[in-house]
Design a protein around this motif. Structure first.
Motif: not given
Lengths: 133, 328
Positions: A27-31, B139-140, B181-185, B317-318
């Motif tokens: 997830s983007m928490v790594v950023l 995953r992107m 950049a983005f992620d699944k959330f 993302g929430e």
């Protein structure tokens, strides 16, 4: 626990729990974890802002800040030494201009990758946390 | 008996045995060094037989003596000492071992402290390559064909997007920028962000206000700007009232896009500004202007639309309602 070169930031960059590492890695928490030591502004869900130095961010986006200026939605300002923000309450994180987003993410992922490989091969134990910064 | 003699024979004792003048036959029998030693007599005699020399080691039986000769448990023989030392040093990194491992290294990566992983990693990297590494960046690109894949396209093609941000109830505002950049959330890292937002109202107004939409948001913004420009408040009042009666549309900001009830993510594209048609929305604006006539304090803190520019922003993302790629 070994630690690499001494640094001003007291916290470890990579968490010990494999569960948290995997969550963070995907997830983007790594950023945000790569922002440790930087001075950022966190906008909260309740329309308040907190500006301070990032001590630690975990996989659930819980943020710990130091030397914080916490500003209420009414504009009231408070100076705090230590502030812990629950991950769910974060809305924005203002990233400093000098930070390169892609590079930070890649560096953090490389660190996790190193720790994981070290754990599986180097020692006899599977779970071995390496503190580094 | 012979073994005992052998064991206790030392140069000193030999000498003492030889130098001793004629011993008494009885004593002779008890003397362990002499030939006339009688063990049975020694066992049953009241006094212990004299020992040939002071710090002699006594054993209870022959087996004990035998094991003593072999080295037995706990005896500090040189090989035992070494074994114990090696065991103690087990966890500590041996510099010699590190040197050996370094020589095994195929690639030559970072530092000495990672010797353990680097040598192994080189060998295993070929094996591991079968299983590709999955992390947030890989995953992107995996999301092809899904809405997130559409977002990935915006990342690759550097399309400007508008992200609707939510407050606890309803729309807060819009962030216009480029997604890095983005992620699944739907957590997103964006650059060059222009945020237009309104802080949620407090108290009674919250119940009475109509739901904020994008079009209303930008109308309010333009209204605010126009209010700020013109000096007398009364003039505005009359102007607002006159506009209320008509169906004339004010000029909203040209960028407004799909309204709040739009459910489709990312498919909505608007070319033209969407204008509000209801008289009610005019009344809403009228309310805003009415508030503007109130004391200055309330005007400053109350339901104003703000705009700001942020260079690099991370959005959780929430809080994302929808993402709208902007047509070029």
């Amino acid at each position: 626990m070994e630690s690499e070169a001494a640094d001003s930031a007291p916290s470890c960059a990579i968490v010990n729990s494999i569960r948290e590492r995997t969550i963070a890695e995907n997830s983007m928490v790594v950023l945000l974890q790569g922002l440790q030591g930087e001075e950022v502004t966190v906008d909260l869900r309740n329309e308040c802002t907190a500006r301070g130095r990032v001590v630690n961010v975990d996989a659930f986006m819980n943020v710990r800040l130091e030397d914080v200026r916490y500003q209420d939605r009414r504009g009231q300002s408070t100076q705090l030494q230590d502030l812990f923000i629950t991950g769910r309450n974060v809305r924005y994180v203002h990233i400093p201009d000098h930070v390169n987003i892609m590079k930070t993410i890649q560096n953090q992922l490389a660190k996790i990758h190193r720790v994981r490989n070290f754990a599986s091969e180097g020692g006899s134990r599977k779970e071995f946390a390496k503190k580094m910064k | 008996m012979e073994e005992r003699e052998r064991k206790s024979v030392k140069p000193d004792s030999k000498q003492s045995a030889l130098s001793e003048p004629e011993p008494i036959p009885e004593a002779d029998k008890l003397n362990v060094c002499s030939e006339k030693f009688d063990p049975l007599l020694a066992l049953y005699s009241p006094a212990a037989p004299p020992l040939p020399f002071p710090n002699i080691k006594c054993f209870n039986n022959v087996a004990e003596y035998e094991s003593f000769l072999k080295g037995g448990r706990g005896r500090a023989k040189p090989e035992n000492v070494e074994k114990r030392q090696r065991k103690a040093m087990k966890g500590v990194a041996d510099p010699e071992r590190i040197e050996r491992l370094k020589k095994l290294m195929v690639n030559n990566p970072v530092s000495e402290s990672e010797v353990g992983e680097s040598s192994g990693a080189a060998a295993r990297r070929s094996r591991r390559r079968q299983k590709p590494q999955k992390n947030v960046l890989t995953r992107m690109s995996l999301c092809k064909g899904s809405p997130l894949g559409e977002l990935h396209r915006c990342v690759e093609e550097r399309i400007r997007v508008r992200v609707h941000i939510r407050t606890f109830k309803g729309l807060r505002g819009v962030c216009s920028g480029f997604v890095v950049a983005f992620d699944k959330f739907w957590n997103m890292a964006m650059v060059d962000v222009d945020e237009t937002y309104r802080e949620p109202l407090l108290g009674e107004a919250l119940y009475h206000e109509k739901a904020l939409t994008i079009s209303r948001l930008f109308e309010k913004l333009s209204l605010q700007e126009s209010l700020g420009c013109s000096e007398p408040i009364k003039k505005q009042e009359t102007r607002e009232k006159s506009s209320e009666g008509q169906s004339a549309n004010p000029k909203p900001a040209p960028m407004s896009c799909s309204a709040w009830p739009a459910n489709t993510r990312e498919d909505s594209r608007t070319a033209e500004p969407k204008l509000s048609k209801d008289a009610e929305s005019k009344a809403d604006k009228g309310n805003v202007s009415a508030k503007a006539q109130d004391p200055a304090a309330r005007q400053k803190t109350y339901g104003k639309v703000h705009t700001r520019h942020i260079n690099q922003l991370f959005i959780r993302g929430e809080n994302v309602i929808l993402v709208n790629p902007q047509p070029l």
